[in-house]
Design a protein around this motif. Structure first.
Motif, PDB file in Angstrom:
ATOM      1  N   ASP A 102     -12.811   8.694  11.188  1.00 16.94           N
ATOM      2  CA  ASP A 102     -12.614  10.133  10.928  1.00 16.94           C
ATOM      3  C   ASP A 102     -11.296  10.363  10.185  1.00 16.94           C
ATOM      4  N   GLN A 103     -10.238   9.681  10.628  1.00 14.12           N
ATOM      5  CA  GLN A 103      -8.936   9.819   9.969  1.00 14.12           C
ATOM      6  C   GLN A 103      -9.002   9.314   8.528  1.00 14.12           C
ATOM      7  N   LEU A 104      -9.641   8.172   8.331  1.00 17.32           N
ATOM      8  CA  LEU A 104      -9.777   7.620   6.978  1.00 17.32           C
ATOM      9  C   LEU A 104     -10.603   8.546   6.089  1.00 17.32           C
ATOM     10  N   GLN A 105     -11.612   9.171   6.670  1.00 19.58           N
ATOM     11  CA  GLN A 105     -12.447  10.094   5.904  1.00 19.58           C
ATOM     12  C   GLN A 105     -11.650  11.343   5.512  1.00 19.58           C
ATOM     13  N   ARG A 106     -10.900  11.897   6.457  1.00 20.21           N
ATOM     14  CA  ARG A 106     -10.077  13.075   6.139  1.00 20.21           C
ATOM     15  C   ARG A 106      -9.031  12.762   5.070  1.00 20.21           C
ATOM     16  N   ALA A 107      -8.526  11.526   5.060  1.00 14.01           N
ATOM     17  CA  ALA A 107      -7.534  11.121   4.064  1.00 14.01           C
ATOM     18  C   ALA A 107      -8.169  10.780   2.718  1.00 14.01           C
ATOM     19  N   GLY A 108      -9.509  10.721   2.678  1.00 17.33           N
ATOM     20  CA  GLY A 108     -10.209  10.492   1.415  1.00 17.33           C
ATOM     21  C   GLY A 108     -10.521   9.046   1.085  1.00 17.33           C
ATOM     22  N   TYR A 109     -10.342   8.138   2.031  1.00 15.92           N
ATOM     23  CA  TYR A 109     -10.543   6.709   1.758  1.00 15.92           C
ATOM     24  C   TYR A 109     -11.974   6.222   1.990  1.00 15.92           C
ATOM     25  N   VAL A 110     -12.695   6.897   2.866  1.00 17.96           N
ATOM     26  CA  VAL A 110     -14.069   6.498   3.160  1.00 17.96           C
ATOM     27  C   VAL A 110     -14.954   7.728   3.237  1.00 17.96           C
ATOM     28  N   GLN A 111     -16.234   7.460   3.217  1.00 17.31           N
ATOM     29  CA  GLN A 111     -17.226   8.509   3.421  1.00 17.31           C
ATOM     30  C   GLN A 111     -18.349   7.932   4.272  1.00 17.31           C
ATOM     31  N   ARG A 112     -19.098   8.811   4.886  1.00 16.05           N
ATOM     32  CA  ARG A 112     -20.278   8.376   5.648  1.00 16.05           C
ATOM     33  C   ARG A 112     -21.503   8.777   4.839  1.00 16.05           C
ATOM     34  N   LEU A 140       0.836  -1.196   0.000  1.00 15.97           N
ATOM     35  CA  LEU A 140       0.000   0.000   0.000  1.00 15.97           C
ATOM     36  C   LEU A 140       0.875   1.252   0.000  1.00 15.97           C
ATOM     37  N   ALA A 141       1.917   1.255   0.805  1.00 17.42           N
ATOM     38  CA  ALA A 141       2.822   2.404   0.844  1.00 17.42           C
ATOM     39  C   ALA A 141       3.489   2.621  -0.509  1.00 17.42           C
ATOM     40  N   GLU A 142       3.954   1.535  -1.125  1.00 16.73           N
ATOM     41  CA  GLU A 142       4.598   1.645  -2.443  1.00 16.73           C
ATOM     42  C   GLU A 142       3.641   2.175  -3.500  1.00 16.73           C
ATOM     43  N   ALA A 143       2.344   1.896  -3.340  1.00 15.22           N
ATOM     44  CA  ALA A 143       1.347   2.336  -4.313  1.00 15.22           C
ATOM     45  C   ALA A 143       0.814   3.734  -4.002  1.00 15.22           C
ATOM     46  N   GLY A 144       1.431   4.414  -3.032  1.00 14.63           N
ATOM     47  CA  GLY A 144       1.028   5.772  -2.729  1.00 14.63           C
ATOM     48  C   GLY A 144       0.015   5.904  -1.605  1.00 14.63           C
ATOM     49  N   HIS A 145      -0.242   4.814  -0.898  1.00 10.54           N
ATOM     50  CA  HIS A 145      -1.198   4.847   0.210  1.00 10.54           C
ATOM     51  C   HIS A 145      -0.476   4.771   1.554  1.00 10.54           C
ATOM     52  N   GLY A 146       0.693   5.377   1.624  1.00  8.77           N
ATOM     53  CA  GLY A 146       1.511   5.313   2.819  1.00  8.77           C
ATOM     54  C   GLY A 146       0.939   6.045   4.013  1.00  8.77           C
ATOM     55  N   VAL A 147      -0.119   6.830   3.809  1.00  7.97           N
ATOM     56  CA  VAL A 147      -0.734   7.533   4.936  1.00  7.97           C
ATOM     57  C   VAL A 147      -1.551   6.580   5.816  1.00  7.97           C
ATOM     58  N   LEU A 148      -1.891   5.419   5.261  1.00 13.73           N
ATOM     59  CA  LEU A 148      -2.686   4.458   6.034  1.00 13.73           C
ATOM     60  C   LEU A 148      -1.845   3.847   7.148  1.00 13.73           C
ATOM     61  N   THR A 149      -2.395   3.854   8.351  1.00 11.75           N
ATOM     62  CA  THR A 149      -1.716   3.224   9.477  1.00 11.75           C
ATOM     63  C   THR A 149      -2.271   1.816   9.665  1.00 11.75           C
ATOM     64  N   LEU A 150      -1.559   1.013  10.407  1.00  8.68           N
ATOM     65  CA  LEU A 150      -2.013  -0.343  10.693  1.00  8.68           C
ATOM     66  C   LEU A 150      -3.339  -0.322  11.445  1.00  8.68           C
ATOM     67  N   ALA A 151      -3.479   0.573  12.395  1.00 10.00           N
ATOM     68  CA  ALA A 151      -4.740   0.672  13.143  1.00 10.00           C
ATOM     69  C   ALA A 151      -5.898   1.021  12.206  1.00 10.00           C
ATOM     70  N   GLN A 152      -5.679   1.967  11.292  1.00  7.98           N
ATOM     71  CA  GLN A 152      -6.714   2.317  10.322  1.00  7.98           C
ATOM     72  C   GLN A 152      -7.027   1.137   9.412  1.00  7.98           C
ATOM     73  N   ALA A 153      -5.989   0.426   8.989  1.00  7.68           N
ATOM     74  CA  ALA A 153      -6.181  -0.705   8.078  1.00  7.68           C
ATOM     75  C   ALA A 153      -7.006  -1.810   8.725  1.00  7.68           C
ATOM     76  N   ARG A 154      -6.854  -1.998  10.011  1.00  9.84           N
ATOM     77  CA  ARG A 154      -7.599  -3.058  10.697  1.00  9.84           C
ATOM     78  C   ARG A 154      -9.092  -2.749  10.748  1.00  9.84           C
TER      79      ARG A 154
END
Length: 140
Positions: free
Chosen positions: A67-77, A22-36
């Motif tokens: 909230d973090q995932l939403q601010r990073a643009g990965y999810v929406q509510r 994920l980091a190599e593909a440009g998604h390095g902002v994702l943390t392990l906690a967020q990924a879980r």
């Protein structure tokens, strides 16, 4: 070594490799906690309480991570069509692209494991699928 640890070691190896991809593909902002939490979002969306329960974190922790995932643009509510008062967490286009990277990486890892285990791989998958019946309250 106990079976739980023997199951955990390859899981962590896979998790690390997926996070690296994920980091190599440009998604390095994702943390392990967020990924879980992220990996537990259903294709049609999930309620926050379900994500918290499945990720085994408090609702407040899940809320912060979403909230973090939403601010990073990965999810929406979005409104839950089955209950106008509830909201669903769904993937954005960016989130779906991250899912594709993760899924492709998992497929590559499983192919390597199958090459290594040979005829034992189908038996391992069957045994773990059966074990899930008594260990995973979210198995359907």
């Amino acid at each position: 070594m106990n079976v739980g640890t023997l199951l955990f070691i390859p899981y962590r190896a896979m998790e690390t490799e997926v996070m690296d991809a994920l980091a190599e593909a440009g998604h390095g902002v994702l943390t392990l906690a967020q990924a879980r939490v992220f990996q537990r979002i259903a294709p049609g969306g999930s309620r926050l309480t379900d994500l918290a329960d499945q990720a085994q974190v408090t609702k407040q922790t899940a809320g912060v991570l979403v909230d973090q995932l939403q601010r990073a643009g990965y999810v929406q509510r979005v409104p839950d069509p089955s209950d106008g008062r509830a909201r669903l967490v769904t993937f954005t286009d960016l989130g779906w692209r991250a899912c594709a990277v993760a899924n492709d990486t998992v497929a590559e890892i499983e192919a390597r494991w199958a090459d290594h285990l040979g005829d034992d791989m189908p038996a391992l998958r069957r045994a773990l699928t059966r074990l899930r019946e008594i260990t995973d309250p979210y198995a359907t």
